[in-house]
Design an enzyme around this catalytic site. Structure first.
Site, PDB file in Angstrom:
ATOM      1  N   THR A   1      21.473 -25.634   3.514  1.00  0.00           N
ATOM      2  CA  THR A   1      20.648 -26.726   4.269  1.00  0.00           C
ATOM      3  C   THR A   1      19.065 -27.124   4.219  1.00  0.00           C
ATOM      4  OG1 THR A   1      22.245 -25.617   5.206  1.00  0.00           O
ATOM      5  CG2 THR A   1      19.862 -25.971   7.052  1.00  0.00           C
TER       6      THR A   1
ATOM      7  N   ASN B   1      33.074 -30.488   2.021  1.00  0.00           N
ATOM      8  CA  ASN B   1      33.370 -28.434   2.412  1.00  0.00           C
ATOM      9  C   ASN B   1      34.675 -27.852   3.034  1.00  0.00           C
ATOM     10  OD1 ASN B   1      31.177 -29.583   4.159  1.00  0.00           O
ATOM     11  ND2 ASN B   1      31.770 -28.783   5.696  1.00  0.00           N
TER      12      ASN B   1
ATOM     13  N   GLN C   1      29.479 -27.408  -2.858  1.00  0.00           N
ATOM     14  CA  GLN C   1      30.756 -26.492  -3.231  1.00  0.00           C
ATOM     15  C   GLN C   1      31.533 -27.256  -4.395  1.00  0.00           C
ATOM     16  OE1 GLN C   1      32.807 -25.680  -1.092  1.00  0.00           O
ATOM     17  NE2 GLN C   1      31.435 -25.372   1.068  1.00  0.00           N
TER      18      GLN C   1
ATOM     19  N   THR D   1       5.920 -17.540  -0.850  1.00  0.00           N
ATOM     20  CA  THR D   1       6.277 -16.445  -1.632  1.00  0.00           C
ATOM     21  C   THR D   1       7.873 -16.608  -1.878  1.00  0.00           C
ATOM     22  OG1 THR D   1       4.028 -14.780  -0.922  1.00  0.00           O
ATOM     23  CG2 THR D   1       6.130 -14.148  -2.101  1.00  0.00           C
TER      24      THR D   1
ATOM     25  N   CYS E   1      29.495 -23.383   9.890  1.00  0.00           N
ATOM     26  CA  CYS E   1      28.431 -23.879  10.313  1.00  0.00           C
ATOM     27  C   CYS E   1      28.509 -24.438  11.777  1.00  0.00           C
ATOM     28  CB  CYS E   1      27.374 -24.875   9.038  1.00  0.00           C
ATOM     29  SG  CYS E   1      27.133 -24.464   7.238  1.00  0.00           S
TER      30      CYS E   1
HETATM   31  N1  PMP Z   1      26.255 -28.123   2.408  1.00  0.00           N
HETATM   32  C1  PMP Z   1      27.734 -27.827   2.000  1.00  0.00           C
HETATM   33  C2  PMP Z   1      28.609 -28.563   1.982  1.00  0.00           C
HETATM   34  C3  PMP Z   1      27.782 -26.573   2.388  1.00  0.00           C
HETATM   35  O1  PMP Z   1      29.434 -26.174   2.296  1.00  0.00           O
HETATM   36  C4  PMP Z   1      26.918 -25.365   3.072  1.00  0.00           C
HETATM   37  C5  PMP Z   1      27.301 -24.439   3.411  1.00  0.00           C
HETATM   38  N2  PMP Z   1      28.193 -23.621   3.360  1.00  0.00           N
HETATM   39  C6  PMP Z   1      26.172 -26.150   2.544  1.00  0.00           C
HETATM   40  C7  PMP Z   1      25.095 -27.383   2.725  1.00  0.00           C
HETATM   41  C8  PMP Z   1      24.734 -25.049   3.644  1.00  0.00           C
HETATM   42  O2  PMP Z   1      24.210 -24.097   3.154  1.00  0.00           O
HETATM   43  P1  PMP Z   1      23.296 -23.236   2.773  1.00  0.00           P
HETATM   44  O3  PMP Z   1      24.094 -22.111   4.565  1.00  0.00           O
HETATM   45  O4  PMP Z   1      22.858 -22.118   1.919  1.00  0.00           O
HETATM   46  O5  PMP Z   1      22.179 -23.012   4.220  1.00  0.00           O
END
Ligand code: PMP
Length: 392
Positions: free
Chosen positions: A75, A152, A186, A244, A336
């Site tokens: 993200t 995803n 993914q 950090t 998400c």
């Molecule tokens: N991009 C994709 C294609 C994902 O599958 C995900 C996780 N569901 C993310 C971004 C977000 O990753 P993170 O939880 O590490 O922020």
């Protein structure tokens, strides 16, 4: 039910941590507790571990170590790639309508706050984007094209190399410098990730999907790409991402990437067989056939571990909970977004249906066996037989 008391088929949401990764993290947590920015002996030791992780990751990506930026996850990497780039007057971004929320959410934010233009190229019915449509969407003020490597939810693999070629060709003919970003989160376990061969300028991924720790990620950024930081402070990560460094997680990420790279070929072949076995069972079991289950996403250009189905008339959450009650862990849509209760925008983009249609994603992984699939099919048949009475 086989072996353990549950069957985990939600690897695309989060994979269990590999014990070898855990060992590395344990060692680093215990002995390398100093701040990598400190100039005393222990600080220098910690910095050495940090830079070794960077070098190891860069080698696997065919990148230069300075092109690897550690973040808190995909993200943040996606946010940094998109927001960090937008500092020109009225730029334009080309993306697709099935990107992850961490790209689409940033696009919506940029549209609203910075008044920039975004073109959301619509994917085809099979969930693949046509590179020619991406090229057609490019405008005079386009600064970035962002297309995910693999989706995803439905696991479709986008033609990243062809899109990169279209962007390069456009740049050459029009003397432009449009950048190409891909969210490869993914894809890492199964697809080639040589950034040079892919032809990408920016690439995001995280550690959680590759059997590493959660809360760690990378943004690959080609050396000639200038980004402004999202997080300001002490100037760590080449002044792009202050704070950090999370050394145990970074060392764990590097170890997880090395392991998944070494297993990639064998595991992909094994999972393709299991995935296709799962799909043929779905298509041939008479109960499932009678319900009219639909397989979402292209059959060939899809991740080895992804099966995504739509079930007419039955809501997604009900299916997920029924499967969970039988010890099978799956997702209705990206974790998400599960909280918002709406139908998946990815499924809506490819099915264009207004009737109730539950979709469920089964994502397989290193521990998945044929017996798990047989049990899942049996359970799904039982659930649909039970629910049919209510929904018919
Ligand atoms: N991009 C994709 C294609 C994902 O599958 C995900 C996780 N569901 C993310 C971004 C977000 O990753 P993170 O939880 O590490 O922020």
């Amino acid at each position: 039910m086989p072996k353990s008391n549950f069957i985990y088929m939600d690897y695309a949401s989060g994979a269990p941590i590999d014990p070898r990764v855990l060992m590395v993290m344990d060692k680093v947590s215990k002995s390398e507790f100093a701040n990598p920015s400190a100039i005393h002996e222990l600080g220098v030791k910690a910095k050495t571990i940090l830079e070794k992780a960077r070098i190891d990751i860069a080698k696997i990506l065919s990148a230069h170590p300075n092109e690897v930026i550690f973040t808190s996850g995909a993200t943040e990497s996606n946010n940094l790639a998109l927001i960090g780039l937008i500092d020109t007057s009225t730029p334009h971004i080309v993306t697709t309508n099935i990107e992850h929320a961490s790209v689409l959410g940033v696009c919506k934010y940029l549209e609203k706050m910075k008044k920039i233009q975004i073109t959301y190229v619509t994917v085809e019915k099979n969930g693949l984007v046509d590179p020619k449509k991406i090229k057609k969407a490019i405008k005079n003020n386009t600064v970035l094209v962002s297309v995910m490597y693999a989706n995803n939810e439905i696991g479709t693999i986008q033609p990243i190399r062809e899109i990169a070629k279209e962007v390069r060709y456009y740049n050459k003919v029009n003397k432009k410098k449009i950048l190409f970003h891909t969210d490869a989160t993914q894809a890492l376990n199964y697809l080639p990730i040589n950034v040079e061969k892919l032809g990408v300028d920016l690439m995001s991924f995280n550690s959680a999907k590759i059997y590493g720790p959660k809360g760690a990620g990378v943004l690959f950024k080609k050396r000639n790409v200038i980004l402004s930081p999202l997080i300001h402070g002490g100037g760590q990560e080449h002044n792009i991402r202050s704070g950090t460094e999370n050394l145990p997680a970074i060392a764990g990420l590097a170890e997880a990437l090395k392991i998944t790279e070494s297993l990639k070929e064998k595991e992909s072949k094994r999972l393709i067989k299991l995935r296709d076995y799962f799909i043929s069972k779905l298509e041939h079991s008479h109960i499932l056939k009678n319900v009219g289950i639909l397989i979402n996403g292209d059959r060939k250009e899809r991740l080895p571990n992804n099966i995504n189905i739509s079930v007419p008339k039955i809501p997604s959450e009900l299916l997920v909970l029924e499967l969970s009650a039988r010890g099978i862990m799956v997702s209705a849509k990206s974790a998400c977004e599960s909280a918002d209760g709406d139908e998946s925008y990815v499924i809506r983009a490819i099915r264009k249906t207004s009737s109730i249609e539950g979709s469920v994603r089964f994502s397989l992984g290193r521990a998945t066996t044929k017996a798990d699939i047989d049990f899942t099919i049996k359970s799904l048949s039982a659930i649909l037989t039970k629910l049919k009475r209510w929904y018919n």
